[in-house]
Structures are given as structure tokens and as C-alpha cells.
Design an enzyme around this catalytic site. Structure first.
Site, PDB file in Angstrom:
ATOM      1  N   ASN A   1      18.165  13.880   1.889  1.00  0.00           N
ATOM      2  CA  ASN A   1      16.844  13.925   1.268  1.00  0.00           C
ATOM      3  C   ASN A   1      16.049  14.996   2.002  1.00  0.00           C
ATOM      4  O   ASN A   1      15.569  14.759   3.109  1.00  0.00           O
ATOM      5  CB  ASN A   1      16.156  12.554   1.395  1.00  0.00           C
TER       6      ASN A   1
ATOM      7  N   THR B   1      19.103  15.619  -2.551  1.00  0.00           N
ATOM      8  CA  THR B   1      18.334  14.938  -3.607  1.00  0.00           C
ATOM      9  C   THR B   1      17.256  15.893  -4.109  1.00  0.00           C
ATOM     10  O   THR B   1      16.545  16.518  -3.318  1.00  0.00           O
ATOM     11  CB  THR B   1      17.709  13.633  -3.089  1.00  0.00           C
TER      12      THR B   1
ATOM     13  N   ASP C   1      15.496   4.971   5.216  1.00  0.00           N
ATOM     14  CA  ASP C   1      16.150   3.818   4.594  1.00  0.00           C
ATOM     15  C   ASP C   1      16.087   3.843   3.063  1.00  0.00           C
ATOM     16  O   ASP C   1      16.770   3.058   2.401  1.00  0.00           O
ATOM     17  CB  ASP C   1      15.520   2.521   5.125  1.00  0.00           C
ATOM     18  N   GLY C   2      15.274   4.739   2.517  1.00  0.00           N
ATOM     19  CA  GLY C   2      15.126   4.806   1.064  1.00  0.00           C
ATOM     20  C   GLY C   2      16.410   5.234   0.351  1.00  0.00           C
ATOM     21  O   GLY C   2      16.749   4.713  -0.714  1.00  0.00           O
TER      22      GLY C   2
ATOM     23  N   SER D   1      11.901   8.869   8.353  1.00  0.00           N
ATOM     24  CA  SER D   1      10.887   8.302   9.255  1.00  0.00           C
ATOM     25  C   SER D   1      11.189   6.837   9.563  1.00  0.00           C
ATOM     26  O   SER D   1      10.865   6.359  10.639  1.00  0.00           O
ATOM     27  CB  SER D   1       9.476   8.457   8.689  1.00  0.00           C
TER      28      SER D   1
ATOM     29  N   ARG E   1      -0.198   8.888   6.733  1.00  0.00           N
ATOM     30  CA  ARG E   1       1.200   9.115   7.097  1.00  0.00           C
ATOM     31  C   ARG E   1       1.328  10.038   8.309  1.00  0.00           C
ATOM     32  O   ARG E   1       2.253   9.906   9.109  1.00  0.00           O
ATOM     33  CB  ARG E   1       1.907   9.722   5.872  1.00  0.00           C
TER      34      ARG E   1
ATOM     35  N   GLY F   1      11.260  -1.139   1.906  1.00  0.00           N
ATOM     36  CA  GLY F   1      10.268  -0.067   2.047  1.00  0.00           C
ATOM     37  C   GLY F   1       9.810   0.526   0.728  1.00  0.00           C
ATOM     38  O   GLY F   1       8.949   1.402   0.708  1.00  0.00           O
TER      39      GLY F   1
HETATM   40  N1  LIG Z   1      13.609  15.819  -3.809  1.00  0.00           N
HETATM   41  C1  LIG Z   1      12.803  14.761  -3.736  1.00  0.00           C
HETATM   42  N2  LIG Z   1      11.514  14.823  -4.183  1.00  0.00           N
HETATM   43  C2  LIG Z   1      10.696  13.779  -4.096  1.00  0.00           C
HETATM   44  N3  LIG Z   1      11.050  12.580  -3.583  1.00  0.00           N
HETATM   45  C3  LIG Z   1      12.307  12.446  -3.141  1.00  0.00           C
HETATM   46  C4  LIG Z   1      13.241  13.515  -3.186  1.00  0.00           C
HETATM   47  N4  LIG Z   1      14.395  13.103  -2.663  1.00  0.00           N
HETATM   48  C5  LIG Z   1      14.227  11.805  -2.326  1.00  0.00           C
HETATM   49  N5  LIG Z   1      12.963  11.404  -2.604  1.00  0.00           N
HETATM   50  C6  LIG Z   1      12.372  10.087  -2.352  1.00  0.00           C
HETATM   51  O1  LIG Z   1      11.906  10.006  -1.003  1.00  0.00           O
HETATM   52  C7  LIG Z   1      11.751   8.624  -0.672  1.00  0.00           C
HETATM   53  C8  LIG Z   1      11.897   8.388   0.801  1.00  0.00           C
HETATM   54  O2  LIG Z   1      13.174   8.692   1.234  1.00  0.00           O
HETATM   55  P1  LIG Z   1      13.728   8.403   2.717  1.00  0.00           P
HETATM   56  O3  LIG Z   1      13.746   6.969   2.984  1.00  0.00           O
HETATM   57  O4  LIG Z   1      14.979   9.166   2.839  1.00  0.00           O
HETATM   58  O5  LIG Z   1      12.700   9.152   3.670  1.00  0.00           O
HETATM   59  P2  LIG Z   1      11.712   8.733   4.811  1.00  0.00           P
HETATM   60  O6  LIG Z   1      11.486   9.934   5.656  1.00  0.00           O
HETATM   61  O7  LIG Z   1      12.131   7.527   5.562  1.00  0.00           O
HETATM   62  O8  LIG Z   1      10.458   8.493   3.968  1.00  0.00           O
HETATM   63  P3  LIG Z   1       9.481   7.306   3.893  1.00  0.00           P
HETATM   64  O9  LIG Z   1       8.702   7.407   5.151  1.00  0.00           O
HETATM   65  O10 LIG Z   1       8.717   7.648   2.661  1.00  0.00           O
HETATM   66  O11 LIG Z   1      10.290   6.046   3.757  1.00  0.00           O
HETATM   67  C9  LIG Z   1      12.716   7.869  -1.572  1.00  0.00           C
HETATM   68  O12 LIG Z   1      11.984   6.971  -2.372  1.00  0.00           O
HETATM   69  C10 LIG Z   1      13.354   8.959  -2.456  1.00  0.00           C
HETATM   70  O13 LIG Z   1      13.514   8.565  -3.820  1.00  0.00           O
END
Ligand SMILES: Nc1ncnc2c1ncn2[C@@H]1O[C@H](COP(=O)(O)OP(=O)(O)OP(=O)(O)O)[C@@H](O)[C@H]1O
Length: 610
Positions: free
Chosen positions: A232, A264, A291-292, A323, A390, A575
């Protein structure tokens, strides 16, 4: 090279080494350095490990060219740190027309590529280390050189390193050592194999030793994984891609694993990737994300018509680049991407329970699998409603919780629970019994790796029955479910259910969580709890001792139905934001394969909490 201790052949500095039960011991090759690091290993003990430059790859300190490739006396390279081994002769057979060694599968950022070039430059000149062009030193040893790749610490991370070795001794039956010049046992001779001997040429010896190194370095572990890395690029505040490329890829690319990468491109893309995946191509999905993405991958697989085959074939794991990396902290015992990459290569496959969530909006189409948590009340509001701050990082969540608690907010609901273990004392007993089952399974003294893998595999074949829900959202609450005292439910503050011990790096919310005990943990607090009591409870989340407090309700449950009685709000599942509707959740045991260090979650020390 004029170092009298150094050995070289065809331009390669190499070390003499012994193969032992624990790893490879490198013998005296140069000046002894005190550049050792203590590295925590997967069992929680420590091992000595060399840090700093000994192969010209580290920049921690300036290297002395006369000691390049040399290790201090008796350095142990443990098997669990070994990524790859190759016979140098077989490498040399794959030279191109310019005398270059064939490149490994490493990508452009692989530091090992530099090392190949260094070696080849010397080869092209036809010079050996004494610069006279003679291949005159240790000809016999050089015939059986092994290129070993293993990880060493560098700063806070681990990085792959290569070393050329001449293995002089290999273990015989019982782990004693024998001289290389004696005929060696066949490739099964790893402490319990056949006692037949083979008289082999030096090259065959080397191939056998390489195989022996692999057997010991990958006991009970799939060595040739086919990995789809799902990155991601927006994860971890936009750092996920760089984290993967700099910290994980060099390690993965040094192994015999096959790696494909998918990025993604939009929110929820990972779900589509998993739904459309060619099952033939991969056995492992590694989410370089928070974790998303694991949540989306698991649910994408769940929605496939061939979900039984998908969950039987694929292992889903995380490389902590987001994160929130609760999965990696709980399963790989680390939040560090490079250490997690090593765990991906070295950990054992194990099945974990899923929690299956149903709400009216989506249950008829597909319920949702939750691998981590569901929450309603203070935690849900704090997680989602602090998005606007955030920039604060993880502390924004704590601030959100503190503010909501201080405001004395309550989140009334009706809650019905099917308990697995209700009494706190019984939870301790349950935990110790269930944890010991896994420990016994992975006790290498009593169980061979093959038995261990077989035991795990015996219940590895899911059928469609394993996906069937016992309880329907459309039916009345079953009679054997208990209603939470309405006095508490109407004043509910925190409602949090989870399946892994850590919810964030410093939040051990569910210390009694186990991978596959067929239940999940429920934690509830009452908004009427005085501040003097709730404050120490919140402050002990890092230790996990909050669940021992009498004001905290903690139980192991099989299912629940929560009927919210507030006008505005939300649920948070792994989450992700979920609608404010009646939520019903039940356990689906051992549904998803993941990678766990020694088959266990990180030690939460719950068994010693009194
Ligand atoms: N290219 C993209 N554009 C926008 N959103 C995206 C993209 N790729 C993934 N996402 C979304 O980003 C979200 C968070 O993903 P992830 O858990 O990997 O990251 P994170 O750094 O832990 O973020 P968060 O703090 O938002 O949980 C998921 O809901 C996913 O669907």
C-alpha cells in the site's frame, strides 16, 4: 592481500568453517574484533553476532582491506540467520561471457549485487589475493567453497551479508564432528539420518554440505516460497513502499523465494487483488502495509467461490510498513520490517481463528472476517474520530481515549454473549493449557520438524463446513447466550474484542489472546468507574495488566450480539469503520494460515500476571 591469515581462491577471500548443530562456526581468519552485537532471537534469548564491516557492505566503520571477508575466531552464524547457500563451483558454471557471476534474484537495490561485481573485477584481472595471478592457495579447499548469505545487524535493522566459506567439518550422527576429508554421510545425515557413507568428489561433498545447511536452516519450513507482496504505497504515512524496498526486499531477494509485487491503486484494491488472484502462482501473500491490507486480503479470499482452496493454499502475513502493525507485532514479535522479513522466511505456518462479523448492511452478501478486533464505544470513537490529528501519530489515539473518558461519555447497548470462559481465574487455566499445547507441538526436543509439520497439516485441510456460521443475525438470540447486566450495558464505556495480544506497539490490550484456542477475548469497562480507577487502568495498557483489575470485565467468548442504543457513532472492525447497526460476531476456528514465530504469538507474559 598480504595477510598471512587470509585465504583466497580465484580472487575470493574466504574463511574456514565448521558445521555444527547450532550453526556454522567460522574459524580464525583475521584480527579478532570486538564488534559484536547482542541480537534478540526468536526464543527471547540472545546470540552473539558480528556487526560492522566484514564484507565491505557495512558502512558502520571504515574497513581495513586486509581483513575484508574475514571473521573473528569462532563466530557462530546460527542456522536461523541463514538465508541461502550455494556451491561456488556451481555459481561459476553460470558465468556469462565476461566472467561475471550470475546475479542472484536480488533486485536493483540488493547490496549483494555490488559484492558480485567486486569479486568479478578481481576475476577479470586474473589476479588472486596475493596479486600474482596464481591460483595457488588452498586449491583443495577452494574446490568446495560455499557462498553463504545470512543476516547481520546494521543499526536498528538486519541486512543480508555474503561470505565465502570452506567447510572443513560436518556433523555426523549424534552431532559429533568429522573431518571433511573423510567420506561424508549422505544428505540426510543431520543428526538422525542414514549412517551409510558415500565416497564423493569434492564438488559432490560441497553440494551435500549445501543441502545439509538448507535442511538445518529451514527445518520444517517451506524453503521455496512463491510470495506476492502487496504494497500500500499510502500506508505508513506514505513510507510503506520505501520501507519495503530498503528493509524487506534485500532479505527476501537473498533467499530462494520467488517474489512478485503488486501495488494497491485505490482503497479496497487489495480485496480485489485477493479475489482475482491466480491460486496456482502463490503460496504466500505478504502485506507491506498496516493492518488494513491483511484485512482486505483475507476478506477478498473469503469472497472467492473457491475459498476453501484459497485458504488451504495461501498463507497471509504482514511486513510492518503501516502506521498500525498489530499483526506483525503479535505474529512476528516485531514492528521492524527487516526482522519481520526474516520471520517471513523462517517462521512456521500455523492456522489462526477468525471472528466472523455480520450486520444487516452486508451480511446477506458476505459477512466480514475480522482477524484482529471489533470495538464500540470509547476506543472506536477515538480511533476513527481522531483522523484529523493523524499527524500526531499513535499518540493521537491515546489523546482521543483520554478526552472521551474524561468527558465521562457512555455508549449504551444491549449485549448478549456466548461465553467460552467467563471467570478470570479460569481464563488463566485455559490460557496455560492452550498455550502449552502449542509449545509442546513446537518442542524440538520431543517433536521432529516433520511430525510438527504433519500435526499442523492434519487439520490444515479446510472444507466448506468450516465456513458455516452457527448463528444467524435473523434469529432470536439463542437461549444459552447470556445478557450482560443492563445496568453495565447502559453505561458502557469501552467494548473491545480481539484475537491478537497487541493492538499497537505499546498496547497489549488482549494479553490472554491465543492463535487458535477457538475463542476470542472481550474487554468491557463501565463509564461510572471513578477517574482514580480508570486512569491507572488506561496507563497499564502497555503491560496488559488492566484485565486483572476488578473494574474491568474480561472473558473468553465464542460469540456475541451487540445492539447499539446510541443515535450516532460507529463500530471499528480491524481498524476499519463499520456502520452503527446490530453487530453479531462468532468464532470460526483455524480458518487462516499465517506465519508465527515457533507457532506462537509474542509472549504476552499473561501466564505470570497475577
Ligand atoms: N492507492 C490507495 N489509495 C487510497 N487508499 C488506499 C490505497 N491503497 C490502499 N488504501 C487504503 O488505505 C487504508 C489503510 O491501509 P493500511 O492499513 O495499509 O495503512 P496504515 O498506514 O496502517 O493506515 P491507517 O493508519 O489508515 O490504518 C486501507 O483502508 C486501504 O484500502
Amino acid at each position: 592481500m598480504n595477510n598471512s591469515n587470509s585465504l583466497s581462491y580465484s580472487g575470493k577471500s574466504y574463511s574456514r568453517a565448521l558445521l555444527t548443530k547450532e550453526g556454522i562456526v567460522v574459524k580464525t581468519q583475521g584480527p579478532v574484533t570486538d564488534a559484536y552485537d547482542q541480537v534478540g532471537n526468536s526464543n527471547g534469548s540472545t546470540v552473539s553476532f558480528l556487526s560492522g564491516c566484514f564484507t565491505c557492505l557495512n558502512t558502520d566503520y571504515e574497513c581495513d582491506p586486509s581483513t575484508v571477508g574475514l571473521l573473528p575466531n569462532n563466530t557462530l552464524i546460527p542456522f536461523r540467520r541463514i538465508l541461502n547457500a550455494k556451491s561456488v563451483d556451481s555459481l561459476e558454471q553460470s558465468r556469462d561471457g565476461y566472467g561475471r557471476l550470475a546475479q542472484s534474484s536480488a533486485g536493483p537495490s540488493d547490496p549483494n549485487a555490488v559484492r558480485h561485481d567486486n569479486v568479478n573485477r578481481m576475476d577479470k584481472k586474473g589476479l588472486d589475493d596475493d596479486g600474482n595471478g596464481d591460483e595457488d592457495e588452498d586449491e583443495e579447499s577452494a574446490n568446495s567453497l560455499i557462498e553463504l548469505t545470512f543476516v547481520v545487524p546494521q543499526g536498528n535493522d538486519i541486512v543480508p551479508q555474503k561470505l565465502y566459506l570452506s567447510i572443513e567439518h560436518v556433523p555426523t550422527v549424534g552431532g559429533s564432528l568429522m573431518n571433511k576429508n573423510q567420506p561424508i554421510k549422505d544428505s540426510n545425515a543431520d543428526g538422525g539420518g542414514s549412517s551409510s557413507t558415500m565416497t564423493t568428489s569434492s564438488q559432490e561433498d560441497t553440494e551435500n554440505i549445501v543441502e545439509l545447511i538448507f535442511q538445518r536452516s529451514f527445518e520444517g519450513i517451506k524453503r521455496h516460497k512463491s510470495i506476492l507482496v502487496v504494497i500500500n504505497p499510502y500506508g505508513g504515512k506514505g513510507k510503506a513502499r520505501t520501507l519495503y524496498e530498503t528493509k524487506c526486499h534485500p532479505i527476501l531477494a537473498s533467499t530462494e523465494c520467488k517474489i512478485d509485487i503488486a501495488y494497491t491503486k485505490y482503497a479496497r484494491h487489495a480485496m480485489d487483488i485477493a479475489r482475482d488472484l491466480d491460486l496456482e502462482k502463490y503460496d504466500t501473500i505478504a502485506c507491506a502495509s498496516g493492518d488494513g491490507i491483511p484485512y482486505e486480503i483475507i476478506n477478498g479470499l473469503y469472497q472467492r467461490p473457491d475459498r476453501v482452496a484459497a485458504f488451504n493454499k495461501l498463507t497471509v502475513t504482514q511486513l510492518p510498513c503501516g502506521s498500525g502493525n498489530a499483526m506483525s507485532i503479535s505474529c512476528h514479535w516485531t514492528n521492524n520490517p527487516s526482522y519481520a522479513a526474516l520471520c517471513l522466511v523462517k517462521s512456521t505456518e500455523a492456522r489462526i481463528d477468525m471472528m466472523c462479523c455480520s450486520q444487516e448492511s452486508y451480511a446477506n452478501e458476505f459477512p466480514r472476517l475480522s482477524f484482529l478486533s471489533q470495538t464500540y464505544g470509547v476506543i472506536a470513537e477515538s480511533d476513527i474520530n481522531t483522523e484529523f490529528i493523524r499527524w500526531m501519530g499513535p499518540s493521537r489515539f491515546e489523546l482521543g481515549v483520554a478526552v472521551t473518558v474524561l468527558q465521562g461519555r457512555k455508549y449504551p447497548c444491549d449485549l448478549y454473549v456466548k461465553y467460552a470462559v467467563k471467570d478470570k481465574k479460569d481464563i488463566h487455566i485455559h490460557y496455560i493449557e492452550q498455550k502449552n499445547k502449542t509449545t509442546l507441538l513446537f518442542d524440538r526436543e520431543t517433536t521432529t520438524p516433520e511430525e510438527c509439520t504433519a500435526q499442523l497439516a492434519s487439520d490444515n485441510d479446510l472444507t466448506e463446513d468450516d465456513f458455516k456460521l452457527k448463528y444467524s443475525l435473523n434469529n432470536d438470540v439463542p437461549e444459552d447466550w447470556e445478557r450482560l447486566n443492563p445496568d453495565i450495558a447502559n453505561n458502557l464505556q469501552i467494548f473491545y474484542t480481539g484475537k491478537m495480544p497487541y493492538m499497537a506497539a505499546d498496547t497489549k490490550f488482549f494479553p490472554a489472546a491465543l492463535p487458535s484456542d477457538g475463542s476470542f477475548d472481550m474487554v468491557i469497562t463501565d463509564s461510572r468507574t471513578p477517574l482514580t480507577k480508570i486512569t491507572p487502568i488506561l496507563l497499564s495498557l502497555d503491560k496488559g495488566t488492566h484485565i486483572l483489575e476488578p473494574e474491568v470485565i474480561h472473558a473468553k467468548v465464542l460469540a456475541y450480539r451487540l445492539v447499539p442504543k446510541i443515535e450516532e457513532g460507529l463500530f471499528s472492525v480491524d481498524g476499519e469503520k463499520f456502520p452503527l447497526e446490530t453487530m453479531q460476531v462468532e468464532i470460526l476456528p483455524r480458518l487462516v494460515k499465517t506465519l508465527l514465530v515457533n507457532g506462537s504469538y509474542i509472549d504476552s507474559e499473561f501466564d505470570t500476571m497475577i
